[in-house]
Scaffold this motif. Sequence first.
Motif, PDB file in Angstrom:
ATOM      1  N   VAL A 312     -34.429  -9.536 -28.824  1.00 45.34           N
ATOM      2  CA  VAL A 312     -35.769  -9.043 -29.183  1.00 45.34           C
ATOM      3  C   VAL A 312     -36.051  -9.313 -30.655  1.00 45.34           C
ATOM      4  CG1 VAL A 312     -37.190  -6.977 -29.422  1.00 45.34           C
ATOM      5  CG2 VAL A 312     -35.814  -7.290 -27.359  1.00 45.34           C
ATOM      6  N   ALA A 313     -35.060  -9.026 -31.519  1.00 43.37           N
ATOM      7  CA  ALA A 313     -35.226  -9.279 -32.959  1.00 43.37           C
ATOM      8  C   ALA A 313     -35.434 -10.758 -33.236  1.00 43.37           C
ATOM      9  CB  ALA A 313     -33.997  -8.771 -33.717  1.00 43.37           C
ATOM     10  N   LEU A 314     -34.741 -11.618 -32.496  1.00 47.03           N
ATOM     11  CA  LEU A 314     -34.890 -13.063 -32.668  1.00 47.03           C
ATOM     12  C   LEU A 314     -36.307 -13.501 -32.297  1.00 47.03           C
ATOM     13  CD1 LEU A 314     -33.101 -15.479 -33.500  1.00 47.03           C
ATOM     14  CD2 LEU A 314     -32.641 -15.857 -31.072  1.00 47.03           C
ATOM     15  N   GLY A 315     -36.856 -12.927 -31.224  1.00 40.92           N
ATOM     16  CA  GLY A 315     -38.232 -13.241 -30.830  1.00 40.92           C
ATOM     17  C   GLY A 315     -39.237 -12.816 -31.888  1.00 40.92           C
ATOM     18  N   ILE A 316     -39.029 -11.615 -32.456  1.00 44.17           N
ATOM     19  CA  ILE A 316     -39.923 -11.130 -33.519  1.00 44.17           C
ATOM     20  C   ILE A 316     -39.828 -12.029 -34.746  1.00 44.17           C
ATOM     21  CG2 ILE A 316     -40.393  -9.209 -35.075  1.00 44.17           C
ATOM     22  CD1 ILE A 316     -39.356  -7.326 -32.891  1.00 44.17           C
ATOM     23  N   PHE A 317     -38.614 -12.465 -35.065  1.00 46.98           N
ATOM     24  CA  PHE A 317     -38.407 -13.352 -36.217  1.00 46.98           C
ATOM     25  C   PHE A 317     -39.167 -14.669 -36.036  1.00 46.98           C
ATOM     26  CE2 PHE A 317     -35.810 -16.982 -37.770  1.00 46.98           C
ATOM     27  CZ  PHE A 317     -36.058 -16.816 -39.130  1.00 46.98           C
ATOM     28  N   PHE A 318     -39.060 -15.270 -34.858  1.00 49.32           N
ATOM     29  CA  PHE A 318     -39.773 -16.525 -34.595  1.00 49.32           C
ATOM     30  C   PHE A 318     -41.288 -16.326 -34.681  1.00 49.32           C
ATOM     31  CE2 PHE A 318     -35.927 -18.072 -32.048  1.00 49.32           C
ATOM     32  CZ  PHE A 318     -35.477 -18.841 -33.110  1.00 49.32           C
ATOM     33  N   LYS A 319     -41.762 -15.176 -34.240  1.00 47.11           N
ATOM     34  CA  LYS A 319     -43.198 -14.888 -34.310  1.00 47.11           C
ATOM     35  C   LYS A 319     -43.657 -14.764 -35.764  1.00 47.11           C
ATOM     36  CE  LYS A 319     -46.722 -11.669 -32.626  1.00 47.11           C
ATOM     37  NZ  LYS A 319     -46.987 -10.427 -31.840  1.00 47.11           N
ATOM     38  N   ILE A 320     -42.848 -14.075 -36.588  1.00 48.87           N
ATOM     39  CA  ILE A 320     -43.191 -13.899 -38.009  1.00 48.87           C
ATOM     40  C   ILE A 320     -43.214 -15.233 -38.735  1.00 48.87           C
ATOM     41  CG2 ILE A 320     -42.405 -12.934 -40.208  1.00 48.87           C
ATOM     42  CD1 ILE A 320     -41.296 -10.550 -38.630  1.00 48.87           C
ATOM     43  N   THR A 321     -42.181 -16.044 -38.506  1.00 49.14           N
ATOM     44  CA  THR A 321     -42.108 -17.335 -39.196  1.00 49.14           C
ATOM     45  C   THR A 321     -43.207 -18.290 -38.744  1.00 49.14           C
ATOM     46  OG1 THR A 321     -40.448 -18.023 -37.549  1.00 49.14           O
ATOM     47  CG2 THR A 321     -39.639 -17.204 -39.667  1.00 49.14           C
ATOM     48  N   SER A 322     -43.580 -18.236 -37.465  1.00 50.53           N
ATOM     49  CA  SER A 322     -44.655 -19.103 -36.980  1.00 50.53           C
ATOM     50  C   SER A 322     -45.991 -18.685 -37.583  1.00 50.53           C
ATOM     51  CB  SER A 322     -44.717 -19.064 -35.450  1.00 50.53           C
ATOM     52  OG  SER A 322     -45.042 -17.765 -34.990  1.00 50.53           O
ATOM     53  N   GLN A 323     -46.192 -17.390 -37.739  1.00 49.86           N
ATOM     54  CA  GLN A 323     -47.436 -16.900 -38.356  1.00 49.86           C
ATOM     55  C   GLN A 323     -47.489 -17.305 -39.828  1.00 49.86           C
ATOM     56  OE1 GLN A 323     -47.345 -12.668 -37.605  1.00 49.86           O
ATOM     57  NE2 GLN A 323     -48.315 -12.858 -35.592  1.00 49.86           N
ATOM     58  N   LYS A 324     -46.360 -17.250 -40.525  1.00 50.14           N
ATOM     59  CA  LYS A 324     -46.324 -17.667 -41.932  1.00 50.14           C
ATOM     60  C   LYS A 324     -46.591 -19.162 -42.069  1.00 50.14           C
ATOM     61  CE  LYS A 324     -43.426 -16.079 -44.900  1.00 50.14           C
ATOM     62  NZ  LYS A 324     -42.199 -15.714 -45.623  1.00 50.14           N
ATOM     63  N   ALA A 325     -46.052 -19.923 -41.119  1.00 52.88           N
ATOM     64  CA  ALA A 325     -46.249 -21.367 -41.153  1.00 52.88           C
ATOM     65  C   ALA A 325     -47.715 -21.738 -40.908  1.00 52.88           C
ATOM     66  CB  ALA A 325     -45.350 -22.042 -40.116  1.00 52.88           C
ATOM     67  N   SER A 326     -48.359 -21.010 -39.963  1.00 50.41           N
ATOM     68  CA  SER A 326     -49.761 -21.307 -39.647  1.00 50.41           C
ATOM     69  C   SER A 326     -50.690 -20.915 -40.809  1.00 50.41           C
ATOM     70  CB  SER A 326     -50.166 -20.547 -38.381  1.00 50.41           C
ATOM     71  OG  SER A 326     -50.075 -19.149 -38.569  1.00 50.41           O
ATOM     72  N   LYS A 327     -50.321 -19.872 -41.552  1.00 48.67           N
ATOM     73  CA  LYS A 327     -51.135 -19.459 -42.693  1.00 48.67           C
ATOM     74  C   LYS A 327     -51.006 -20.434 -43.856  1.00 48.67           C
ATOM     75  CE  LYS A 327     -51.133 -14.484 -41.765  1.00 48.67           C
ATOM     76  NZ  LYS A 327     -50.681 -13.150 -42.244  1.00 48.67           N
ATOM     77  N   SER A 328     -49.803 -20.975 -44.039  1.00 45.18           N
ATOM     78  CA  SER A 328     -49.563 -21.900 -45.157  1.00 45.18           C
ATOM     79  C   SER A 328     -50.130 -23.290 -44.894  1.00 45.18           C
ATOM     80  CB  SER A 328     -48.070 -21.992 -45.453  1.00 45.18           C
ATOM     81  OG  SER A 328     -47.367 -22.476 -44.332  1.00 45.18           O
TER      82      SER A 328
END
Length: 329
Positions: A312-328
């Motif tokens: 579950v933590a790994l899924g949340i991590f991938f979601k956070i990093t993908s959101q950061k990538a899309s914002k940048s």
Amino acid sequence: MKQWVQVVLSLAVAIWIFWFLYKDLSIESLMTSIAEVSWGWLGLSIFISLFGFWIRAWRWKLLIEAGENFKVTTGKTLIGLMIGYLVNLLVPRAGEVARCGVLSKTENIQVGKLLGTVILERTVDLLFLALTVLLAFVLEREVFLNLFNDLVSYEVLLQKISSALPLILGGLIVAGIFVYFLFNKYRDSGLIKKLRHFLRDMINGLISVKRVKNQFGFWGSSAMIWFSYYLMMLLVAWAIPSTASLSLSSVLMVMVMGSIGMVAPVQGGIGTFHALVAFILMAYGLTAEEGKIFAVIIHGSQVLTILIVGIVALGIFFKITSQKASKSS
């Protein structure tokens, strides 16, 4: 290639120890024992372990913020911690680096700084492990001595030490002089440098604890982490009929042996945890089968918890990093 060979060898050793320990245990006996487990106590032990994870994540947050002006959320440190535990099930000790990498990605903190806090964490944990072992020895001194007597005759050993005391003292003095001159001669060698750096990091780490703003919270959470380990093991002991009558100090002794088993460089303490826990339970009158079943139930429940929460933590991590990538972008 060398690292992968080490991983495969450690896994092979863990599997071999586990197989050797459980090869004579029938599936029917294990399933019968699992059917007798009190799921209420077992569920409460899992809840306590989750609380322990949260406390450890909160303590890590205190260390990261020590002497810094930025803030880190406990939720982010918990995500890194659980992914680290998940990685440790595959590669021993790699989880410590993995959780630093995760938090570095989500919070933009240098990995080097985070690794320093992890080293400090492990130093404090080592200190509390030593205190726990000392407490167990005080409370269960007879068990310690009986186990020692089973391996070596205490009276004979004491007599031999007394008769050879001058020789032992002389040998220690000579050994000390030899180590001193050897250290000075090879002080620039790679091994000596690594040892010196390790000891220096441990000492500096303990000194740097004073930079933590919430001293009571840091040391209180450190004690609470180990108390949660104990409480979790106590609840599992109550959940299983064969161990429900163990005394409080006996459970402490079992926790000490289990903690030593988890220190071994194998994936998730597989095999070593089971062997040491089963061994000490036999000293308290349980059969080898009952000790092995207790060990596999408590270890299995923890591994399953780490797998679920870690994924579950790994899924949340991938979601956070993908959101950061899309914002940048």
